[in-house]
Design an enzyme around this catalytic site. Structure first.
Site, PDB file in Angstrom:
ATOM      1  N   ASP A  32     -59.022 -32.788  -1.218  1.00  0.00           N
ATOM      2  CA  ASP A  32     -58.528 -31.544  -1.817  1.00  0.00           C
ATOM      3  C   ASP A  32     -57.766 -31.754  -3.118  1.00  0.00           C
ATOM      4  OD1 ASP A  32     -59.606 -30.119   0.251  1.00  0.00           O
ATOM      5  OD2 ASP A  32     -57.705 -29.616   1.216  1.00  0.00           O
ATOM      6  N   LYS A  76     -52.756 -23.482  -1.306  1.00  0.00           N
ATOM      7  CA  LYS A  76     -54.096 -22.901  -1.421  1.00  0.00           C
ATOM      8  C   LYS A  76     -54.494 -22.317  -0.074  1.00  0.00           C
ATOM      9  CE  LYS A  76     -56.249 -26.212   1.156  1.00  0.00           C
ATOM     10  NZ  LYS A  76     -56.880 -25.952   2.486  1.00  0.00           N
TER      11      LYS A  76
END
Length: 293
Positions: A142, A11
């Protein structure tokens, strides 16, 4: 099915604002995650034993501290506590590692999330994504974004997620060869911790071009501290910014710049100094792992 191979995607934080430090020591933040079509490849193979093994070993990380192992162990313990049964309780996990540790690309969190969704599928546990995300949050802030598998706007410590549709453009991601300690960055006295909360959601409801322009204007509050602590990262940002505005992702060490097409990104990658590593990837809005499942 007793075996499956899934991409564990990277990401990017298109921006990262830190609003304040909470009494529990965590930081409230606002960020925009974009998934990439690039990452580690994880293969899961169920076995009749009760062992959880990971191959190859991650250098400098014990098995018990590996987020993949923690995710598998926690999910199995949770399932056992809920009275679920296993025909094959053991698991062999093979890692095709591409993402650098300490790179700000979410590699460890993505690996943990991929483990949760893969084993939920193979063990036929039927936990919802929200339940898996709650488990994942115990492993790292996350992890939930990778469990849900969408590019997303995040608040809180990263657990309050709003799926978004972002431009699927090309990125050059560069690693300058240093390892950044996230703990050192977030504990630094000079870290900006008072960025006012923005009303970002309305901006994300516009067309994709406006969203891209909006993200370009937003900053990463960690970038100035990271560049101060690691001059190599500042040098890498300066180099990449010759071709397209470059920015830190997460707490680094990786930086990124966007390009209108793959050929332009590949051209810059071909000019990469020998002391840097890098790759070209496309921004995506849905994790390939979900398409595979």
């Amino acid at each position: 099915m007793s075996q499956i191979t899934l991409l564990s995607p990277a990401k990017l934080n298109l921006f990262l604002h830190i609003n304040f430090r909470r009494p529990d020591g965590y930081h409230e933040l606002q960020t925009l995650f974009q998934l990439l079509d690039y990452g580690d490849l994880l293969t899961f193979n169920l076995t009749d034993s009760s062992d959880i093994s990971i191959t190859p070993e991650v250098k400098g990380v014990s098995l018990e501290d590996n987020l993949i192992y923690k995710a598998a162990t926690k999910l199995r313990e949770q399932a056992e506590a809920d009275g679920k049964t296993f025909s094959k309780p053991g698991i062999e996990i093979f890692i095709g590692k591409k993402l650098p540790m300490g790179g700000g690309l979410g590699g460890g969190s993505s690996n943990a999330a991929t483990t949760l969704i893969a084993l939920n599928h193979l063990w036929k546990l039927n936990y919802s994504l929200d339940q898996l995300a709650t488990t994942g949050l115990q492993l790292g802030a996350d992890v939930p974004v990778f469990v849900h598998g969408n590019s997303a706007y995040a608040e809180g410590v990263g657990e309050h997620l709003t799926p978004v549709e972002l431009p699927e453009i090309w990125y050059l991601v560069l690693h300058p060869g240093v390892h950044v300690s996230t703990a050192n960055v977030f504990s630094h006295k000079q870290l900006t911790r008072d960025t006012p909360k923005s009303k970002i959601a309305p901006a994300l409801e516009g067309d994709l071009r406006n969203i891209a322009n909006y993200c370009d204007l937003m900053s990463n509050d960690c970038q100035s501290i990271v560049c101060q602590l690691y001059p190599e990262i500042r040098q890498a940002i300066d180099w990449l910014s010759q071709f397209s505005p470059a920015k830190l992702t997460g707490t680094g060490a990786c930086i990124f710049a966007s390009f209108s097409d793959k050929q332009r990104a590949d051209n810059v990658l071909s000019q990469l100094p020998t002391n840097y590593q890098g790759f070209v990837a496309k921004g995506i809005n849905k994790s390939p792992a979900f398409e595979r499942l």
